[in-house]
Structures are given as structure tokens and as C-alpha cells.
Design a protein around this motif. Structure first.
Motif, PDB file in Angstrom:
ATOM      1  N   ARG A 130     -56.398 -21.385 -17.592  1.00  0.00           N
ATOM      2  CA  ARG A 130     -55.043 -20.352 -16.832  1.00  0.00           C
ATOM      3  C   ARG A 130     -55.181 -19.998 -15.956  1.00  0.00           C
ATOM      4  NH1 ARG A 130     -49.758 -18.594 -18.454  1.00  0.00           N
ATOM      5  NH2 ARG A 130     -49.661 -20.295 -19.335  1.00  0.00           N
ATOM      6  N   TYR A 131     -55.267 -20.362 -14.426  1.00  0.00           N
ATOM      7  CA  TYR A 131     -56.434 -19.769 -13.586  1.00  0.00           C
ATOM      8  C   TYR A 131     -55.085 -19.462 -11.976  1.00  0.00           C
ATOM      9  CZ  TYR A 131     -61.129 -21.380 -14.911  1.00  0.00           C
ATOM     10  OH  TYR A 131     -61.996 -20.955 -15.906  1.00  0.00           O
ATOM     11  N   LYS A 132     -54.659 -17.875 -12.217  1.00  0.00           N
ATOM     12  CA  LYS A 132     -53.735 -17.660 -10.970  1.00  0.00           C
ATOM     13  C   LYS A 132     -54.375 -16.854 -10.080  1.00  0.00           C
ATOM     14  CE  LYS A 132     -49.321 -16.791 -12.814  1.00  0.00           C
ATOM     15  NZ  LYS A 132     -48.589 -16.028 -13.224  1.00  0.00           N
ATOM     16  N   SER A 133     -53.871 -16.804  -8.954  1.00  0.00           N
ATOM     17  CA  SER A 133     -53.990 -15.790  -7.536  1.00  0.00           C
ATOM     18  C   SER A 133     -52.784 -14.201  -7.891  1.00  0.00           C
ATOM     19  CB  SER A 133     -53.695 -16.169  -6.246  1.00  0.00           C
ATOM     20  OG  SER A 133     -52.212 -17.300  -6.318  1.00  0.00           O
ATOM     21  N   ALA A 153     -42.647 -20.420  -6.105  1.00  0.00           N
ATOM     22  CA  ALA A 153     -43.411 -19.579  -6.700  1.00  0.00           C
ATOM     23  C   ALA A 153     -43.806 -18.474  -5.585  1.00  0.00           C
ATOM     24  CB  ALA A 153     -44.200 -20.326  -6.883  1.00  0.00           C
ATOM     25  N   LYS A 154     -44.487 -17.742  -6.378  1.00  0.00           N
ATOM     26  CA  LYS A 154     -45.264 -16.224  -5.858  1.00  0.00           C
ATOM     27  C   LYS A 154     -46.573 -16.399  -6.194  1.00  0.00           C
ATOM     28  CE  LYS A 154     -40.915 -13.519  -6.927  1.00  0.00           C
ATOM     29  NZ  LYS A 154     -40.537 -13.700  -5.925  1.00  0.00           N
ATOM     30  N   SER A 155     -47.019 -16.953  -6.482  1.00  0.00           N
ATOM     31  CA  SER A 155     -48.856 -17.161  -6.695  1.00  0.00           C
ATOM     32  C   SER A 155     -49.330 -18.669  -7.206  1.00  0.00           C
ATOM     33  CB  SER A 155     -49.590 -16.150  -7.559  1.00  0.00           C
ATOM     34  OG  SER A 155     -48.820 -16.531  -8.954  1.00  0.00           O
ATOM     35  N   LYS A 156     -50.232 -18.948  -6.631  1.00  0.00           N
ATOM     36  CA  LYS A 156     -50.438 -20.562  -7.314  1.00  0.00           C
ATOM     37  C   LYS A 156     -51.037 -20.317  -8.034  1.00  0.00           C
ATOM     38  CE  LYS A 156     -52.209 -24.268  -5.789  1.00  0.00           C
ATOM     39  NZ  LYS A 156     -51.187 -25.353  -5.668  1.00  0.00           N
ATOM     40  N   GLN A 157     -51.354 -21.872  -9.548  1.00  0.00           N
ATOM     41  CA  GLN A 157     -51.243 -21.836 -10.457  1.00  0.00           C
ATOM     42  C   GLN A 157     -52.587 -22.480 -10.858  1.00  0.00           C
ATOM     43  OE1 GLN A 157     -49.211 -20.053 -13.355  1.00  0.00           O
ATOM     44  NE2 GLN A 157     -49.307 -22.204 -14.864  1.00  0.00           N
ATOM     45  N   ILE A 158     -53.627 -23.022 -11.266  1.00  0.00           N
ATOM     46  CA  ILE A 158     -54.307 -24.639 -11.912  1.00  0.00           C
ATOM     47  C   ILE A 158     -54.257 -24.330 -13.415  1.00  0.00           C
ATOM     48  CG2 ILE A 158     -56.218 -25.667 -11.314  1.00  0.00           C
ATOM     49  CD1 ILE A 158     -56.065 -24.701  -8.269  1.00  0.00           C
ATOM     50  N   CYS A 206     -50.531 -13.922  -2.003  1.00  0.00           N
ATOM     51  CA  CYS A 206     -50.394 -14.919  -0.991  1.00  0.00           C
ATOM     52  C   CYS A 206     -48.791 -14.769  -0.778  1.00  0.00           C
ATOM     53  CB  CYS A 206     -49.647 -15.881  -2.842  1.00  0.00           C
ATOM     54  SG  CYS A 206     -51.229 -16.753  -4.062  1.00  0.00           S
ATOM     55  N   ALA A 207     -48.441 -13.522  -0.450  1.00  0.00           N
ATOM     56  CA  ALA A 207     -47.175 -12.872  -0.184  1.00  0.00           C
ATOM     57  C   ALA A 207     -47.889 -13.432   1.722  1.00  0.00           C
ATOM     58  CB  ALA A 207     -47.589 -11.947   0.059  1.00  0.00           C
ATOM     59  N   GLU A 208     -48.935 -12.791   1.490  1.00  0.00           N
ATOM     60  CA  GLU A 208     -49.490 -12.855   3.098  1.00  0.00           C
ATOM     61  C   GLU A 208     -50.353 -13.818   3.404  1.00  0.00           C
ATOM     62  OE1 GLU A 208     -51.710  -9.240   3.085  1.00  0.00           O
ATOM     63  OE2 GLU A 208     -50.139  -7.700   2.984  1.00  0.00           O
ATOM     64  N   CYS A 209     -50.319 -14.874   2.743  1.00  0.00           N
ATOM     65  CA  CYS A 209     -51.114 -16.176   3.805  1.00  0.00           C
ATOM     66  C   CYS A 209     -50.378 -16.560   4.411  1.00  0.00           C
ATOM     67  CB  CYS A 209     -51.791 -16.560   1.591  1.00  0.00           C
ATOM     68  SG  CYS A 209     -52.870 -18.008   2.539  1.00  0.00           S
ATOM     69  N   PRO A 210     -50.983 -17.251   5.571  1.00  0.00           N
ATOM     70  CA  PRO A 210     -51.199 -18.877   5.954  1.00  0.00           C
ATOM     71  C   PRO A 210     -50.236 -19.235   5.829  1.00  0.00           C
ATOM     72  CG  PRO A 210     -52.968 -17.896   6.665  1.00  0.00           C
ATOM     73  CD  PRO A 210     -52.761 -17.433   5.774  1.00  0.00           C
ATOM     74  N   LEU A 211     -51.020 -20.356   4.475  1.00  0.00           N
ATOM     75  CA  LEU A 211     -50.316 -21.172   4.203  1.00  0.00           C
ATOM     76  C   LEU A 211     -50.264 -21.342   2.980  1.00  0.00           C
ATOM     77  CD1 LEU A 211     -54.090 -22.915   3.947  1.00  0.00           C
ATOM     78  CD2 LEU A 211     -52.449 -23.746   6.404  1.00  0.00           C
ATOM     79  N   GLN A 212     -49.132 -20.498   2.428  1.00  0.00           N
ATOM     80  CA  GLN A 212     -48.643 -19.739   1.429  1.00  0.00           C
ATOM     81  C   GLN A 212     -47.199 -21.409   1.130  1.00  0.00           C
ATOM     82  OE1 GLN A 212     -45.010 -17.104   1.589  1.00  0.00           O
ATOM     83  NE2 GLN A 212     -45.190 -16.723  -0.374  1.00  0.00           N
ATOM     84  N   LYS A 213     -46.887 -21.712   2.338  1.00  0.00           N
ATOM     85  CA  LYS A 213     -45.609 -22.761   2.194  1.00  0.00           C
ATOM     86  C   LYS A 213     -46.412 -24.142   2.318  1.00  0.00           C
ATOM     87  CE  LYS A 213     -42.548 -20.981   5.963  1.00  0.00           C
ATOM     88  NZ  LYS A 213     -41.500 -20.838   4.861  1.00  0.00           N
TER      89      LYS A 213
END
Length: 169
Positions: free
Chosen positions: A45-48, A67-72, A53-60
Motif C-alpha cells: 500500500r502506498y499512501k499520500s 477520502a482524505k488521502s490517495k491510496q494505491i 492532499c487537503a491543499e492540492c488543486p487536483l483534490q477533487k
């Protein structure tokens, strides 16, 4: 994901040296926790970071509403699959060539023998079993290509040569 206008896994680049994923905004998704087991395979599992992520312009485009963070998740042996994809991308005709040359005989062997698995156990015994199937397949191919008469005449000729040469043995 792509149909919903969200970023897909393919848009995140895997960095082999640092063992992390890099998002389109150049932020890292790092390895977290123990490997997960799904279907007999281990996934890492890889997580941001949620703060990033809360401040990211691509969050939406990247995260679902909850989700609060990206997980792959990445299969532990996925580099083998990636290497194969790279090889196939360099020469896309190789798979067509393989399908034409190797897949047809193998499929024919399996169908003719009515098998979907080997009957023996162990690599050496399975190799012998497969060798017999290939020998039978090749024998039938020779008969179909050259004909029974040609094969019979060839065998008679070999037998005559053997009898002639046996006096020198």
C-alpha cells in the motif's frame, strides 16, 4: 475512475529507486503498513499525506468525497509485469507472431489431449508428459504436411540404410 473525471492509477508514476508513487503534482505516495493479501498475492500500500492532499488543486479530480488521502496498491512482483509491458511496447508485433507460432500448437495439444492440467507431478515428469504431447503433435504435422506415402518411403529408406551400414558397425 476516468469516466467520472478522476485521476487513474496510470497517471501516478512509480519511482523504483525511491519505492514510491509520484502524483501529477510531484507529491510522493510512500509505502505504508504491512502488505495486504488478496487472492493469494501480496499487495503493498502506498499512501499520500492527508495534509498535502487537503491543499492540492487536483483534490477533487484525485480523491472521492470521503477520502482524505490517495491510496494505491501495488502487487509485490508488479515490476515483472511492467518490464513485460515495456518489451511489448517496443515490438508490438511480437505478440501477434507468438500467437501465430506458439499459441495455436499449444492450444491444439491441450484440446486434442483433453487436458487443462498435467497428470504427473514434478517438473521432470511434467516435462516428459509435455514432450510426448509435442512429439505426437509434430508427428501428425509431418504426416499432414508431407503425406503418409512420403513418411512411409522415408522410413523404408532409413531402414535400408541401416541394414547396409550395419555390416560396418
Amino acid at each position: 475512475m476516468a469516466e467520472k473525471g478522476r485521476l487513474t492509477r496510470e497517471q501516478f508514476e512509480y519511482d523504483t529507486e525511491q519505492d514510491c508513487y509520484v502524483c501529477p503534482q510531484d507529491e510522493k505516495l510512500t509505502r505504508r503498513g504491512k502488505p495486504l493479501q488478496k487472492g493469494g498475492k501480496n499487495y503493498i500500500r502506498y499512501k499520500s499525506d492527508a495534509a498535502v492532499c487537503a491543499e492540492c488543486p487536483l483534490q477533487k479530480k484525485c480523491l472521492s468525497e470521503k477520502a482524505k488521502s490517495k491510496q494505491i496498491e501495488r502487487w509485490e512482483h508488479e515490476e515483472v509485469v511492467d518490464h513485460h509491458k515495456q518489451r511489448m511496447a517496443k515490438n508490438p508485433n511480437k505478440m501477434r507472431q507468438r500467437a501465430a507460432l506458439a499459441e495455436h500448437p499449444f492450444g491444439t495439444l491441450k484440446h486434442r489431449a483433453g487436458i487443462n492440467h498435467f497428470l504427473m507431478r514434478g517438473l521432470e515428469k511434467c516435462g516428459g508428459e509435455f514432450g510426448l504431447m509435442v512429439l505426437g503433435y509434430n508427428f501428425v504435422r509431418v504426416i499432414n504436411l508431407l503425406g503418409v506415402d512420403f513418411l512411409r518411403d522415408y522410413c523404408v529408406q532409413r531402414q535400408k540404410n541401416k541394414l547396409k551400414n550395419s555390416q560396418y558397425a
